[in-house]
Write a protein that holds these residues in place. Structure first.
Motif, PDB file in Angstrom:
ATOM      1  N   ALA A  84      93.095  58.703  58.103  1.00 23.26           N
ATOM      2  CA  ALA A  84      92.087  57.877  59.057  1.00 23.26           C
ATOM      3  C   ALA A  84      90.881  58.700  59.078  1.00 23.26           C
ATOM      4  O   ALA A  84      89.659  58.141  59.556  1.00 23.26           O
ATOM      5  N   THR A  85      91.282  60.104  59.573  1.00 22.80           N
ATOM      6  CA  THR A  85      89.888  60.970  59.840  1.00 22.80           C
ATOM      7  C   THR A  85      89.254  61.026  58.916  1.00 22.80           C
ATOM      8  O   THR A  85      87.874  60.997  58.892  1.00 22.80           O
ATOM      9  N   GLN A  86      89.478  61.154  57.691  1.00 23.51           N
ATOM     10  CA  GLN A  86      88.908  61.167  56.115  1.00 23.51           C
ATOM     11  C   GLN A  86      87.936  59.820  56.175  1.00 23.51           C
ATOM     12  O   GLN A  86      86.908  59.924  55.940  1.00 23.51           O
ATOM     13  N   ASP A  87      88.684  58.660  56.598  1.00 26.64           N
ATOM     14  CA  ASP A  87      87.752  57.496  56.413  1.00 26.64           C
ATOM     15  C   ASP A  87      86.795  57.644  57.481  1.00 26.64           C
ATOM     16  O   ASP A  87      85.340  56.980  57.426  1.00 26.64           O
ATOM     17  N   VAL A  88      87.043  57.821  58.952  1.00 29.28           N
ATOM     18  CA  VAL A  88      86.013  57.874  59.681  1.00 29.28           C
ATOM     19  C   VAL A  88      84.919  58.998  59.489  1.00 29.28           C
ATOM     20  O   VAL A  88      83.820  58.734  59.649  1.00 29.28           O
ATOM     21  N   ASN A  89      85.076  60.130  58.975  1.00 30.05           N
ATOM     22  CA  ASN A  89      84.099  61.024  58.413  1.00 30.05           C
ATOM     23  C   ASN A  89      83.163  60.533  57.245  1.00 30.05           C
ATOM     24  O   ASN A  89      81.893  60.870  57.272  1.00 30.05           O
ATOM     25  N   ALA A  90      83.698  59.662  56.483  1.00 25.78           N
ATOM     26  CA  ALA A  90      83.032  59.166  55.408  1.00 25.78           C
ATOM     27  C   ALA A  90      81.808  58.283  55.946  1.00 25.78           C
ATOM     28  O   ALA A  90      80.927  57.942  55.130  1.00 25.78           O
ATOM     29  N   SER A  91      81.986  57.665  57.111  1.00 30.35           N
ATOM     30  CA  SER A  91      81.073  56.532  57.621  1.00 30.35           C
ATOM     31  C   SER A  91      80.125  57.287  58.663  1.00 30.35           C
ATOM     32  O   SER A  91      79.360  56.439  59.083  1.00 30.35           O
ATOM     33  N   MET A  92      80.250  58.713  58.628  1.00 27.55           N
ATOM     34  CA  MET A  92      79.393  59.377  59.684  1.00 27.55           C
ATOM     35  C   MET A  92      77.779  59.436  59.404  1.00 27.55           C
ATOM     36  O   MET A  92      76.900  59.198  60.153  1.00 27.55           O
ATOM     37  N   VAL A  93      77.515  59.333  58.133  1.00 27.37           N
ATOM     38  CA  VAL A  93      76.258  59.644  57.674  1.00 27.37           C
ATOM     39  C   VAL A  93      75.639  58.388  57.108  1.00 27.37           C
ATOM     40  O   VAL A  93      76.333  57.851  56.125  1.00 27.37           O
ATOM     41  N   ASP A  94      74.538  57.886  57.401  1.00 31.81           N
ATOM     42  CA  ASP A  94      73.929  56.563  56.600  1.00 31.81           C
ATOM     43  C   ASP A  94      73.687  57.252  55.058  1.00 31.81           C
ATOM     44  O   ASP A  94      72.816  58.209  55.112  1.00 31.81           O
ATOM     45  N   GLU A  95      74.023  56.462  54.033  1.00 35.98           N
ATOM     46  CA  GLU A  95      73.884  56.798  52.609  1.00 35.98           C
ATOM     47  C   GLU A  95      72.386  56.913  52.291  1.00 35.98           C
ATOM     48  O   GLU A  95      71.956  57.388  51.514  1.00 35.98           O
ATOM     49  N   THR A  96      71.732  55.904  52.935  1.00 38.26           N
ATOM     50  CA  THR A  96      70.320  55.520  52.566  1.00 38.26           C
ATOM     51  C   THR A  96      69.333  56.374  53.188  1.00 38.26           C
ATOM     52  O   THR A  96      68.522  56.837  52.642  1.00 38.26           O
ATOM     53  N   THR A  97      69.429  56.822  54.476  1.00 35.87           N
ATOM     54  CA  THR A  97      68.346  57.785  55.280  1.00 35.87           C
ATOM     55  C   THR A  97      69.016  59.053  55.795  1.00 35.87           C
ATOM     56  O   THR A  97      68.251  59.972  55.815  1.00 35.87           O
ATOM     57  N   HIS A  98      70.108  59.138  55.396  1.00 31.21           N
ATOM     58  CA  HIS A  98      70.802  60.626  55.942  1.00 31.21           C
ATOM     59  C   HIS A  98      70.551  61.033  57.256  1.00 31.21           C
ATOM     60  O   HIS A  98      70.827  62.017  57.772  1.00 31.21           O
ATOM     61  N   THR A  99      70.047  59.849  58.253  1.00 30.57           N
ATOM     62  CA  THR A  99      70.113  60.062  59.436  1.00 30.57           C
ATOM     63  C   THR A  99      71.366  59.795  60.262  1.00 30.57           C
ATOM     64  O   THR A  99      72.484  59.381  59.667  1.00 30.57           O
ATOM     65  N   LEU A 100      71.196  60.368  61.559  1.00 26.66           N
ATOM     66  CA  LEU A 100      72.535  60.151  62.288  1.00 26.66           C
ATOM     67  C   LEU A 100      72.893  58.654  62.482  1.00 26.66           C
ATOM     68  O   LEU A 100      72.207  58.098  63.017  1.00 26.66           O
ATOM     69  N   SER A 101      74.226  58.360  62.051  1.00 23.92           N
ATOM     70  CA  SER A 101      74.597  56.905  62.465  1.00 23.92           C
ATOM     71  C   SER A 101      75.196  56.717  63.808  1.00 23.92           C
ATOM     72  O   SER A 101      75.485  57.969  64.480  1.00 23.92           O
ATOM     73  N   LYS A 102      75.528  55.543  64.258  1.00 28.75           N
ATOM     74  CA  LYS A 102      76.144  55.374  65.668  1.00 28.75           C
ATOM     75  C   LYS A 102      77.340  56.116  65.648  1.00 28.75           C
ATOM     76  O   LYS A 102      77.741  56.959  66.652  1.00 28.75           O
ATOM     77  N   ASN A 103      78.141  56.118  64.520  1.00 25.69           N
ATOM     78  CA  ASN A 103      79.552  56.770  64.804  1.00 25.69           C
ATOM     79  C   ASN A 103      79.480  58.497  64.417  1.00 25.69           C
ATOM     80  O   ASN A 103      80.314  59.037  65.095  1.00 25.69           O
ATOM     81  N   THR A 104      78.264  58.861  64.035  1.00 30.78           N
ATOM     82  CA  THR A 104      78.110  60.231  63.946  1.00 30.78           C
ATOM     83  C   THR A 104      77.595  60.850  65.296  1.00 30.78           C
ATOM     84  O   THR A 104      78.134  61.965  65.814  1.00 30.78           O
ATOM     85  N   ARG A 105      76.732  59.961  66.006  1.00 37.34           N
ATOM     86  CA  ARG A 105      76.449  60.369  67.399  1.00 37.34           C
ATOM     87  C   ARG A 105      77.606  60.709  68.293  1.00 37.34           C
ATOM     88  O   ARG A 105      77.571  61.261  69.254  1.00 37.34           O
ATOM     89  N   ILE A 106      78.329  59.409  68.151  1.00 39.18           N
ATOM     90  CA  ILE A 106      79.603  59.627  68.987  1.00 39.18           C
ATOM     91  C   ILE A 106      80.477  60.596  68.664  1.00 39.18           C
ATOM     92  O   ILE A 106      81.075  61.372  69.496  1.00 39.18           O
TER      93      ILE A 106
ATOM     94  N   GLU B 294      65.387  61.719  69.644  1.00 42.34           N
ATOM     95  CA  GLU B 294      66.392  61.187  70.578  1.00 42.34           C
ATOM     96  C   GLU B 294      67.699  61.692  70.822  1.00 42.34           C
ATOM     97  O   GLU B 294      68.379  62.118  71.595  1.00 42.34           O
ATOM     98  N   ASP B 295      68.426  61.969  69.410  1.00 46.65           N
ATOM     99  CA  ASP B 295      69.526  62.428  69.314  1.00 46.65           C
ATOM    100  C   ASP B 295      69.715  63.687  69.582  1.00 46.65           C
ATOM    101  O   ASP B 295      70.469  64.230  70.144  1.00 46.65           O
ATOM    102  N   THR B 296      68.676  64.496  69.001  1.00 47.23           N
ATOM    103  CA  THR B 296      68.444  66.117  69.357  1.00 47.23           C
ATOM    104  C   THR B 296      68.738  66.379  70.833  1.00 47.23           C
ATOM    105  O   THR B 296      69.337  67.077  71.314  1.00 47.23           O
ATOM    106  N   VAL B 297      67.443  65.537  71.630  1.00 42.13           N
ATOM    107  CA  VAL B 297      67.393  65.749  73.001  1.00 42.13           C
ATOM    108  C   VAL B 297      68.728  65.592  73.777  1.00 42.13           C
ATOM    109  O   VAL B 297      69.152  66.257  74.830  1.00 42.13           O
ATOM    110  N   SER B 298      69.741  64.361  73.318  1.00 41.55           N
ATOM    111  CA  SER B 298      70.736  64.106  74.093  1.00 41.55           C
ATOM    112  C   SER B 298      71.900  65.026  73.999  1.00 41.55           C
ATOM    113  O   SER B 298      72.491  65.452  74.813  1.00 41.55           O
TER     114      SER B 298
END
Length: 305
Positions: A58-80, A119-123
């Motif tokens: 489950a952890t591996q599946d979660v980590n796979a969804s952390m980064v947006d594959e198209t933009t490489h910016t932080l996804s919602k899951n990654t920020r959380i 925004e992500d960096t400041v928070s």
């Protein structure tokens, strides 16, 4: 707590506390809650459940969804996940769980290479600096790296970031020191690159000089060989000239002999065989041998007529 035998956890984040307890039993934890993952229900299986393997998958599946594959910016899951890792780290610091601190830093660092928004960096910057002591560098050093020279112009233009810098001078000093360290590292890399380039250029110049010396030595050998060939040709020409001169001398001598024989031929001698007046005719001649014959009897005479 010592008197009541109870621990007051009311000030602790419940999610971080749950992940801490999970770590104490499994030596790992999920960065985000499993109920946020949309998965199809598995088929019933009678095999005993291995909760450690299930949690790891489950952890591996979660980590796979952390980064947006198209933009490489932080996804919602990654920020959380970054926020949860920060709170787990703070709780591990509070209860002195060094292994959990190291794990939280490792998980947090995995997301530091993504492209962070202002925004992500400041928070997250505010969360890290408010939840960790000033002497603890685990997450703070990572955030200093995140606030790189590329992102700093956008951060300075953000009102929230400037407000934090004005309120917390130590944070501003740490970021400034981190930028100075990054700049020094860049300068050092550039200096090393320049040294490598200069060493490579010096090596190339040495190779070229060696090649030129080899060409000069080869040219000198070729010139010496040509000089020897010219000397051999001159010696051969001298021998040919000497041979030609000797041949000319022999021809001149033969001519003198012919003239002598012609003179003899014109004189009136008596043939030794027929005793008639000698009237010679030339039969054949060579440069050093002439044969004459009497017209009356055919008696032959050489140069001894």
């Amino acid at each position: 707590e010592a008197q009541t035998a109870r621990i007051d956890l009311s000030d602790d984040d419940l999610g971080a506390l749950e992940r801490t307890l999970t770590y104490l039993y499994t030596e790992d934890y999920n960065e985000i809650d499993l109920d946020t993952i949309e998965e199809s229900a598995p088929e019933p299986d009678s095999t005993p459940i291995n909760f450690t393997e299930l949690l790891a998958d489950a952890t591996q599946d979660v980590n796979a969804s952390m980064v947006d594959e198209t933009t490489h910016t932080l996804s919602k899951n990654t920020r959380i996940a970054c926020l949860n890792n920060t709170r787990v780290y703070a709780l591990a610091e509070k209860y002195d769980i060094q292994g959990l601190k190291a794990l939280a830093v490792s998980k947090f660092r995995l997301h530091s290479t993504a492209i962070w928004t202002v925004e992500d960096t400041v928070s997250l910057l505010e969360e890290v600096y408010n939840s960790t002591p000033e002497t603890d560098r685990g997450l703070r050093d990572i955030m200093v790296i995140v606030c790189s020279a590329e992102l700093m112009p956008d951060l300075i233009a953000d009102a929230g970031f400037c407000d934090i810098m004005q309120k917390d001078g130590s944070m501003a000093l740490e970021l400034l020191t981190g930028l100075q360290r990054q700049y020094a590292e860049v300068c050092q890399r550039h200096a090393l690159n320049i040294l490598d380039f200069e060493e490579g250029r010096a090596l190339k110049a040495e190779e070229h000089a060696l090649h030129i010396r080899e060409l000069e030595a080869d040219f000198a050998r070729k010139a010496e060989e040509h000089a020897l060939n010219i000397q051999d040709l001159e010696a051969g020409l001298a021998r040919k000239a000497e041979e030609l001169q000797l041949k000319n001398t022999e021809i001149e001598e033969a001519k003198r002999q012919r003239e002598k024989l012609r003179t003899i031929m014109l004189k009136n001698f008596t043939c030794r065989q027929c005793t008639k007046p000698l009237n010679l005719i030339e039969m054949f001649s060579f440069p050093d041998d002439v044969t004459w014959k009497c017209r009356h009897c055919g008696n032959q005479y050489g140069t001894d007529v």
